[in-house]
Design an enzyme around this catalytic site. Structure first.
Site, short mmCIF file in Angstrom:
data_model
loop_
_atom_site.label_atom_id
_atom_site.label_comp_id
_atom_site.label_asym_id
_atom_site.label_seq_id
_atom_site.Cartn_x
_atom_site.Cartn_y
_atom_site.Cartn_z
N ASP A 1 0.72 -1.31 -0.01
CA ASP A 1 -0.06 0.06 -0.10
C ASP A 1 0.91 1.30 0.00
O ASP A 1 0.48 2.35 0.25
CB ASP A 1 -0.89 0.14 1.35
CG ASP A 1 -0.18 0.05 2.51
OD1 ASP A 1 0.80 -0.54 2.49
OD2 ASP A 1 -0.68 0.65 3.29
N SER B 1 7.47 -4.42 9.28
CA SER B 1 8.95 -4.56 8.93
C SER B 1 9.96 -3.57 9.82
O SER B 1 10.97 -3.68 10.38
CB SER B 1 9.37 -5.39 7.98
OG SER B 1 9.53 -4.55 6.82
N GLY B 2 9.49 -2.19 9.35
CA GLY B 2 9.84 -0.89 10.05
C GLY B 2 11.36 -0.50 9.87
O GLY B 2 11.85 0.27 10.36
N GLY B 3 11.86 -1.30 8.78
CA GLY B 3 13.42 -0.92 8.49
C GLY B 3 14.40 -1.87 8.93
O GLY B 3 15.44 -2.04 8.70
N SER C 1 3.14 -8.50 8.54
CA SER C 1 2.34 -7.42 7.60
C SER C 1 3.38 -6.83 7.03
O SER C 1 3.38 -5.52 7.23
CB SER C 1 1.33 -6.94 8.38
OG SER C 1 0.66 -6.18 7.30
N LYS D 1 -5.40 0.73 2.28
CA LYS D 1 -4.79 1.74 3.43
C LYS D 1 -5.96 3.28 3.40
O LYS D 1 -6.25 3.48 2.01
CB LYS D 1 -3.46 2.12 2.96
CG LYS D 1 -2.89 3.40 3.81
CD LYS D 1 -2.27 4.61 3.13
CE LYS D 1 -1.37 4.39 2.15
NZ LYS D 1 0.16 3.99 3.05
N LYS E 1 -1.29 -4.18 14.24
CA LYS E 1 0.05 -4.14 13.79
C LYS E 1 0.72 -3.36 14.35
O LYS E 1 1.06 -2.30 14.26
CB LYS E 1 -0.28 -3.74 12.09
CG LYS E 1 1.02 -3.70 11.18
CD LYS E 1 0.67 -3.50 9.63
CE LYS E 1 1.81 -3.21 8.70
NZ LYS E 1 1.73 -3.41 7.70
N GLU F 1 -2.52 0.24 13.60
CA GLU F 1 -1.30 0.34 13.63
C GLU F 1 -0.70 1.41 14.17
O GLU F 1 -0.61 2.47 13.52
CB GLU F 1 -0.77 0.13 11.85
CG GLU F 1 0.63 0.21 11.76
CD GLU F 1 1.39 0.11 10.41
OE1 GLU F 1 0.57 0.23 9.53
OE2 GLU F 1 2.42 0.04 10.30
#
Ligand code: 13P
Length: 341
Positions: A23, A263-265, A291, A97, A221, A179
């Site tokens: 998204d 995963s955020g980096g 996710s 989203k 999330k 999230e």
């Protein structure tokens, strides 16, 4: 498939399956395409996403749902089939989203508030007609202990917006992914991440109760409890798993069917190893799965690089990452499986 919110939520976290976060806004996907030297146009974005959604093995075996951007939910494949239909044909659930991004909060430097509530009831009704059965709203919580970021005001405003969004989703027959992302961008240690994520989740569930959101029809999330990217000491997968689960046991009601991490980096393999470590210390009261956006897509993007002749290579790279994360969602992943690929 059942249309009950609780059943949709359970299907989103079905055993060993996770969500593909595809998204990216047009601005974000342009940044990803810049890395691989691909011009970002409506057609190139469509071609790339069509490649993913036509990856039969990954989509049917490892992916429960796909989060789409507004442009994508309206697009058709090169042969005229709506992309939403490709996703549904694989057995995965289309999602959307709906937030309008994080904006600076007046008087609170460093804090952001996610916007997008205006007109959301009407947009939800339209997205339902377009085929979406779940949605996503991302609040962004930065950590800067030297500047009192995040402020209590930011946590309050962001979690209230998440709860209002979640209630509107459920009214429309759509499962909300809530999230609240505590960023891993800083130099903070894992315990600081623990404290900030705890304050965020406590406030989030207060607000969800206050808004009378049915928790059984939601998915959380979150970020993992993890050291900042610039931290001098990097926590191990075992410490991440132990602290993440300790925090969730304190804050996330067992009525919530599933927790699907961003995963955020984290690198591809870190995101897999950490999810695996989390599931290896189960059983847990909720399903814990992925996710992922970047951690599922960086490899296929690179393999594809915008070339028709690389479609099969892009699909193979996607299948591999989805397979590894499928195993991690079951606590059955091993590093050697990466090297064999
Ligand atoms: P990442 O896994 O790249 O953090 O993206 C997931 C997502 O959807 C963030 O909102």
């Amino acid at each position: 498939m059942s249309e009950r919110l609780e059943d949709i939520a359970v299907a989103m976290v079905a055993n060993g399956k996770g969500i593909l976060a595809a998204d990216e806004s047009s601005g974000t996907i342009k940044k990803r395409f810049d890395v691989i030297g691909v011009e970002s146009t409506a057609d190139s974005r469509r071609d790339y996403r069509e490649m993913m959604f036509r990856t039969t093995e990954a989509m049917t075996k490892y992916i429960s749902g796909v989060i789409l951007y507004d442009e994508t939910i309206r697009q058709t494949a090169a042969d005229g089939t709506p992309l939403v239909e490709l996703i549904k044909a694989s057995g995965a659930i289309p999602g959307i989203k709906v937030d309008a991004g994080a904006k600076a909060i007046v008087n609170f430097p460093g804090d952001t508030i996610t916007e997008g509530l205006d007109g959301l009831r009407e947009r939800m009704a339209e997205y339902y007609k377009l085929g979406a059965r779940f949605a996503k709203w991302r609040a962004v919580i930065d950590i800067d202990t030297t500047k009192n970021v995040p402020s209590a005001y930011s946590l309050s405003a962001n979690t209230q917006a998440l709860a209002r969004y979640a209630a509107l989703c459920q009214e429309a027959g759509i499962v909300p992914i809530v999230e609240p992302e505590v960023l891993m961008d800083g130099a903070h240690d894992i315990d600081t991440c623990y404290d900030v994520t705890k304050a965020t989740l406590v406030k989030l569930y207060d607000e969800l109760y206050a808004a009378r959101v049915v928790l059984e029809g939601t998915i959380l999330k979150p970020n993992m409890v993890i050291s900042g990217k610039k931290a001098t000491k990097k926590a191990s997968a075992e410490e991440i798993a132990e602290k993440t689960i300790k925090l969730f046991r304190e804050t996330v009601p067992a009525a919530v069917p599933g927790i699907a991490f961003l995963s955020g980096g984290q690198s591809d393999e870190e995101a897999t190893a950490n999810l695996n470590a989390i599931n290896a210390i189960g059983p847990h009261p909720w399903k814990l799965t992925f996710s992922y956006g970047r951690a599922l897509q960086a490899a296929p993007q690179k393999a594809w690089s915008g070339k028709v002749e690389n479609l099969a290579a892009g699909q193979a790279a996607f299948t591999h990452r989805a397979h590894m994360n499928h195993l991690a969602a079951l606590g059955q992943w091993k590093p050697a499986l990466e090297k064999a690929a």
